[in-house]
Design an enzyme around this catalytic site. Structure first.
Site, mmCIF file in Angstrom:
data_model
loop_
_atom_site.group_PDB
_atom_site.id
_atom_site.type_symbol
_atom_site.label_atom_id
_atom_site.label_comp_id
_atom_site.label_asym_id
_atom_site.label_seq_id
_atom_site.Cartn_x
_atom_site.Cartn_y
_atom_site.Cartn_z
ATOM 1 C CG HIS A 84 -5.986 1.831 5.230
ATOM 2 N ND1 HIS A 84 -5.556 2.767 6.141
ATOM 3 C CD2 HIS A 84 -4.964 0.957 5.076
ATOM 4 C CE1 HIS A 84 -4.314 2.467 6.513
ATOM 5 N NE2 HIS A 84 -3.934 1.365 5.878
ATOM 6 C CG ASN A 142 -1.740 1.196 1.423
ATOM 7 O OD1 ASN A 142 -1.806 2.047 0.549
ATOM 8 N ND2 ASN A 142 -2.391 1.307 2.579
ATOM 9 C CE LYS A 160 -0.281 3.171 4.776
ATOM 10 N NZ LYS A 160 -0.211 3.275 6.208
ATOM 11 C CD GLU A 191 -3.017 5.410 6.800
ATOM 12 O OE1 GLU A 191 -3.113 5.472 5.568
ATOM 13 O OE2 GLU A 191 -2.005 4.957 7.373
ATOM 14 C CD GLU A 220 -3.550 -2.629 7.292
ATOM 15 O OE1 GLU A 220 -2.413 -2.773 6.856
ATOM 16 O OE2 GLU A 220 -4.264 -1.651 7.027
ATOM 17 N N GLY A 278 2.457 2.112 10.746
ATOM 18 C CA GLY A 278 3.408 3.214 10.616
ATOM 19 C C GLY A 278 4.115 3.573 11.907
ATOM 20 C CB SER A 301 5.238 -1.944 11.808
ATOM 21 O OG SER A 301 4.835 -0.614 12.083
#
Ligand code: PGA
Length: 251
Positions: free
Chosen positions: A95, A9, A11, A97, A167, A173, A212
């Site tokens: 996702h 991904n 992003k 985010e 996730e 991250g 990660s």
């Protein structure tokens, strides 16, 4: 046997120059034949990446799509049918985010999931808990509810052609990774929840771990019985690192 999938991904990263460099780097990797590999560039770069990776076997996906599958008057959005037209095979939906920073709701995630499938593409549904939810002992409730919203709206058959990614938000991250045991526990719960409706669908669906993932921890994570590959963010921007993660998923 579930074929492992490693998905990168990208992003909101990349310029034309850096994307060209990344394509070049990926073309030089020795990639395992028994692993499905996909990359998810930002929409601007999808066509370039699709063209650049022809012949490598790497699939190209999109990071999001509109709730309606067909083109229309909706400024700034991209329809799943347009993604299909430029060669996408997969689309990320839900996702964290987007859920947490952009306020995407379960209801929108369900519509996007359905839109993707209606265009013949495969949705990759992301689920996961925040640190506060984990510390409150609510991980399985949160993940279970995110999954249930799709199963209840679209039926278990919707998972015949779908991928799930677990996730944990606190691992994305952050450099913190769920331990293989922590991840396996949630993956097993996701599979059990699907198995309650169809053992066959649950057994076939791929459940990826994300948060990660890097070359140094990939093999250990992918070695767990219910982890069928990874959704890789930061490390997927480095072709050598991403190649090593893909090889860790191979036999
Ligand atoms: P990360 O991101 O690998 O940079 O933690 C994973 C993701 O958000 O898909």
């Amino acid at each position: 046997m579930r074929r492992p999938l490693v998905a990168g991904n990208w992003k909101m990263h990349g310029t034309r120059a850096s994307v060209a460099e990344l394509i070049n780097g990926l073309r030089q990797q020795v990639l395992p034949a028994d692993v499905e590999i996909a990359v998810f560039p930002c929409s601007l770069h999808i066509a370039e990446v699709f063209g650049g990776l022809v012949g490598t076997g790497v699939t190209v996906g999109a990071q999001d799509c509109a709730v309606d599958p067909e083109q229309g008057a909706l400024t700034g959005e991209v329809a799943a049918s347009q993604l299909q037209d430029v060669g996408c095979a997969l689309v990320l939906v839900g996702h964290s985010e987007r859920r947490l920073l952009l306020g995407e709701t379960d209801a929108e995630v369900v519509r996007k999931f359905a839109a993707v499938q209606s265009c013949g593409l495969t949705p990759l549904l992301c689920v996961g808990e925040t640190l506060a939810q984990r510390e409150a002992g609510k991980t399985l409730d949160v993940v279970g509810a995110q999954l249930a919203s799709v199963v209840e709206a679209l039926g278990i058959e919707a998972f015949i052609r779908a991928v799930v990614a677990y996730e944990p938000v606190w691992a994305i991250g952050s450099g913190l990774t769920a331990s293989p045991e922590q991840a396996q526990q949630v993956h097993a719960a996701i599979r059990a929840q699907l198995a309650a409706q169809s053992a066959e669908v649950a057994c076939a669906v791929r459940i990826l771990y994300g948060g990660s993932v890097k070359a140094a921890n990939a093999a250990e994570l992918f070695g767990m019985p219910d982890i069928d590959g990874g959704l890789v963010g930061g490390a997927s921007l480095n072709a050598d690192e991403f190649g090593a993660i893909c090889r860790a998923a191979g036999s």
